[in-house]
Each structure stands twice: as structure tokens, then as C-alpha cells.
Enzyme design. Sequence first.
Site, short mmCIF file in Angstrom:
data_model
loop_
_atom_site.label_atom_id
_atom_site.label_comp_id
_atom_site.label_asym_id
_atom_site.label_seq_id
_atom_site.Cartn_x
_atom_site.Cartn_y
_atom_site.Cartn_z
N HIS A 122 47.66 39.79 42.93
CA HIS A 122 47.32 38.67 42.06
C HIS A 122 47.44 39.02 40.59
CE1 HIS A 122 43.36 40.42 41.20
NE2 HIS A 122 43.06 40.42 42.49
N CYS A 139 42.09 44.49 45.90
CA CYS A 139 43.41 43.85 45.73
C CYS A 139 44.31 44.71 44.84
CB CYS A 139 43.23 42.47 45.10
SG CYS A 139 42.34 41.30 46.17
#
Length: 164
Positions: A122, A139
Site C-alpha cells: 500500500h 504490510c
Amino acid sequence: MRTVVAIAAVLALFFTASCGDKVHQYDGPEVTRIVVNKGDRKMYLLHGTEVLKSYDVDLGFAPEGHKQFEGDGKTPEGRYVIDRRNPNSAFYLSIGISYPNREDVEYAKAQGKKPGGEIFIHGGPRPKDPDGPDWTAGCISVTDREMIEIYTMVRLGTVIDVNP
């Protein structure tokens, strides 16, 4: 008639710009694989063996080792696939990584814990996120501008290898 066409073109341009369209067209070689080298904090988009793009990345707040449990702050290691796309991500744009796989679930269950999930590539941190490198909950983060490229180039089903 030309005036009507010109007005329609200006209005279309205005509405496209005002909608915050984040994604562009990509007509280059297919991204056939993503490789992340955690130790180097680098991610590569490949077509076969050719590197199309490379990016510096931030990882989970506890970057050493393979993600095993919910909340451990680690970024998974191993082979996964890109399995979802989120154009409305809280982190600008995001593409999902298929963690946990069957082995990840079985290992966590054997330890009496949950494996965690919701692992994505992301965009960059929000104002409320921690400063500095390796700030995510597990992430892989790049800048918002880089995320536009990645989101546009990478398709569902693309293999991602995350190395230590």
C-alpha cells in the site's frame, strides 16, 4: 457543433480531475512476478527475469522473521499471490497478498493463536501513523506516487516472493 464538443471535452476533463482518479493506464510488459527482499528493503516488479521497476519499501514494525501470529508486526516471508485490489484503501491504494496460506493457518492454530491477515502492498503513512522506517503492522509500504504505478501494473494472480 464544435462548441458543444469542446464544452463536453472540458467538462469530461474537469470531472475526471475532480474525481481524484488515482489509476492510470499501463501498456508495458506484463508484471509476471514481484520480489521483495526484506533485508535490503527493496521490491522489484519483474517480467520474466527483467526488472521493470524497483522500489524502496517499509515493512512491519518487527521486520525480522516470518509473520506467524496476529499482531506480531512481522511481514510474511514466502511465496504468495496478489489476490485483491482496494482502490479505496485507508493507505491511498492497496493490493492484497494471499497471507495466510494453509501452512500459516495450521502453524498458528497449533500454537493456539491466530495467524493474522489483511497483508497488503500500500501507499505511504497517514499523519496518525508512526514516523520512521518499518512502521506498518506487517504490510509493505511505498510512496503514494509509487503505489499508483504498482496498482496500475500488477494484476490479480501475480506471484509475490517475499525473501528474508
